[in-house]
Enzyme design. Structure first.
Site, PDB file in Angstrom:
ATOM      1  N   GLY A   1       0.686  -1.092  -0.159  1.00 16.00           N
ATOM      2  CA  GLY A   1       0.156   0.231   0.044  1.00 16.00           C
ATOM      3  C   GLY A   1       0.877   1.060   0.397  1.00 16.00           C
TER       4      GLY A   1
ATOM      5  CG  HIS B   1       5.246   4.944  -4.990  1.00 18.06           C
ATOM      6  ND1 HIS B   1       5.550   4.404  -5.996  1.00 18.06           N
ATOM      7  CD2 HIS B   1       5.579   4.613  -3.684  1.00 18.06           C
ATOM      8  CE1 HIS B   1       6.229   3.543  -5.348  1.00 18.06           C
ATOM      9  NE2 HIS B   1       6.512   3.456  -4.173  1.00 18.06           N
TER      10      HIS B   1
ATOM     11  CG  HIS C   1       3.607   0.672  -5.715  1.00 20.99           C
ATOM     12  ND1 HIS C   1       3.406   2.098  -4.458  1.00 20.99           N
ATOM     13  CD2 HIS C   1       3.544  -0.428  -4.996  1.00 20.99           C
ATOM     14  CE1 HIS C   1       4.679   1.450  -3.491  1.00 20.99           C
ATOM     15  NE2 HIS C   1       3.880   0.041  -3.726  1.00 20.99           N
TER      16      HIS C   1
ATOM     17  CD  GLN D   1       7.440  -7.140   4.047  1.00 25.35           C
ATOM     18  OE1 GLN D   1       7.373  -8.162   3.572  1.00 25.35           O
ATOM     19  NE2 GLN D   1       8.597  -6.386   3.028  1.00 25.35           N
TER      20      GLN D   1
ATOM     21  CE  LYS E   1      13.547   1.914  -3.699  1.00 25.86           C
ATOM     22  NZ  LYS E   1      12.335   1.430  -2.466  1.00 25.86           N
ATOM     23  CG  ASP E   2      11.718  -3.412  -3.240  1.00 26.27           C
ATOM     24  OD1 ASP E   2      12.483  -2.629  -2.178  1.00 26.27           O
ATOM     25  OD2 ASP E   2      11.419  -2.527  -3.637  1.00 26.27           O
TER      26      ASP E   2
ATOM     27  CD  GLN F   1      10.222  -7.639  -2.196  1.00 31.49           C
ATOM     28  OE1 GLN F   1      10.725  -7.033  -0.664  1.00 31.49           O
ATOM     29  NE2 GLN F   1      10.285  -6.818  -3.405  1.00 31.49           N
TER      30      GLN F   1
ATOM     31  CB  SER G   1       5.647   3.182   0.641  1.00 32.45           C
ATOM     32  OG  SER G   1       4.624   2.610  -0.552  1.00 32.45           O
ATOM     33  NE  ARG G   2      11.057   1.826   5.238  1.00 33.26           N
ATOM     34  CZ  ARG G   2      10.293   0.495   4.266  1.00 33.26           C
ATOM     35  NH1 ARG G   2      10.563   0.052   2.814  1.00 33.26           N
ATOM     36  NH2 ARG G   2      10.308  -0.166   5.479  1.00 33.26           N
TER      37      ARG G   2
END
Ligand code: AMP
Length: 279
Positions: free
Chosen positions: A31, A34, A37, A61, A149-150, A153, A186-187
């Site tokens: 969630g 932006h 996503h 996580q 970006k990740d 992951q 999101s941060r």
């Protein structure tokens, strides 16, 4: 757009999509959406008959409880954005719905999970793998979309799909950036105006590192990046690693093709990550 809070509803929807022979592209998120996503949702829209997404701030996580508590939550706005981007269904489970019992599962990703984010965020990737595996079981997607970006992951998810023999195609998506180069996150919403103004420096340094890659060794570039942050009044470097794109192990000497630079930086108490292909 349908919104489901229960596993049963979501799984039933996914089952009928499968039965009717339609492909589904799935975009898992936490969630506070932006444009980054939405770029995943749009690609899923192009490549599939149906698009599903999930919004779930996955507590297991987060290695830092304060980060979890302060994680931005903007559900109504998120649903509007997903609907405008052409999403068909959104799964928004509660923590109790996803984890009725204590999670015991431990995945083994070897060296992939011990470097970089794995080293600085203990338990993080196990938590990611647990939730993604559950979400795949529930949403039964044909394809699933993850941002570069990740990057680590993304490699962990690819390893999970391989080791668990999951029938889903993982689609990597390029990093979406603000006009000033800052990787969307999101941060970013939690950055003070001063930190927000400073943060594009991260990508600027990554681009400088890239420009040095052909003529310098990995150690020289690591030194260069370290120095660039040593004197910075606001941004604190956590790590900069030059690593192979597939196994994420640090490389030394001359930089060969398929090598990336990976960075984690603190802007005040907000931790930002980014990466760049060096060659
Ligand atoms: P998150 O909500 O942060 O868990 O992110 C959900 C998905 O969106 C993950 O696959 C992320 O890698 C991806 N994502 C987040 N930010 C970006 C970005 N700036 N560019 C591309 N993908 C992103």
């Amino acid at each position: 757009m349908l919104v489901f809070e229960t596993i049963k509803e979501m799984h039933t929807w996914a089952g009928s999509a499968r039965l009717s022979g339609k492909s589904t592209g799935f975009v898992p998120t936490m969630g506070a959406l932006h444009e980054g996503h939405l770029s995943l949702v749009r690609l899923a829209r192009e490549q599939n008959d149906l698009v599903s997404a999930s919004i779930f701030v996955n507590p297991i996580q987060f290695n830092n409880p304060d980060d979890l508590k302060k994680y931005p939550r903007t559900l109504d706005r998120d649903l509007e954005m997903l609907s405008s981007a052409g999403c068909d269904v959104v799964f928004t489970p509660s923590v109790e719905e996803m984890y009725p019992e204590k999670v015991e599962k431990q995945y083994e990703f070897g060296d992939l999970a011990t470097v970089m984010e794995g080293a600085f965020r203990p338990g993080h990737f196990n938590g990611v793998a647990v939730v993604v595996h559950r979400l795949f079981d529930i949403a039964v997607p044909t394809r699933a979309y993850f941002g570069e970006k990740d990057y680590q992951q993304l490699q962990i998810i690819k390893a999970l799909v391989k080791s668990e023999k999951l029938e889903v195609e993982i689609i990597p998506c390029p990093i979406s950036r603000e006009a000033d180069g800052l990787a969307r996150s999101s941060r970013n919403e939690r950055l003070s105006p001063q930190m927000r103004a400073a943060a594009p420096y991260i990508y600027m340094v990554l681009k400088e590192a890239k420009s040095l890659a052909a003529a310098h060794t990995a150690a020289q570039i690591v030194n260069f990046v370290t120095k660039k942050f040593e004197d910075h009044p606001l941004l604190k470097l956590e790590y900069f690693s030059i690593a192979n794109a597939d196994n994420l192990q640090a490389v030394s000497g001359v930089i060969k093709p398929d090598t990336y630079g990976f960075i984690a930086v603190f802007a005040g108490d907000i931790r930002l990550i980014d990466n760049i292909r060096l060659i």
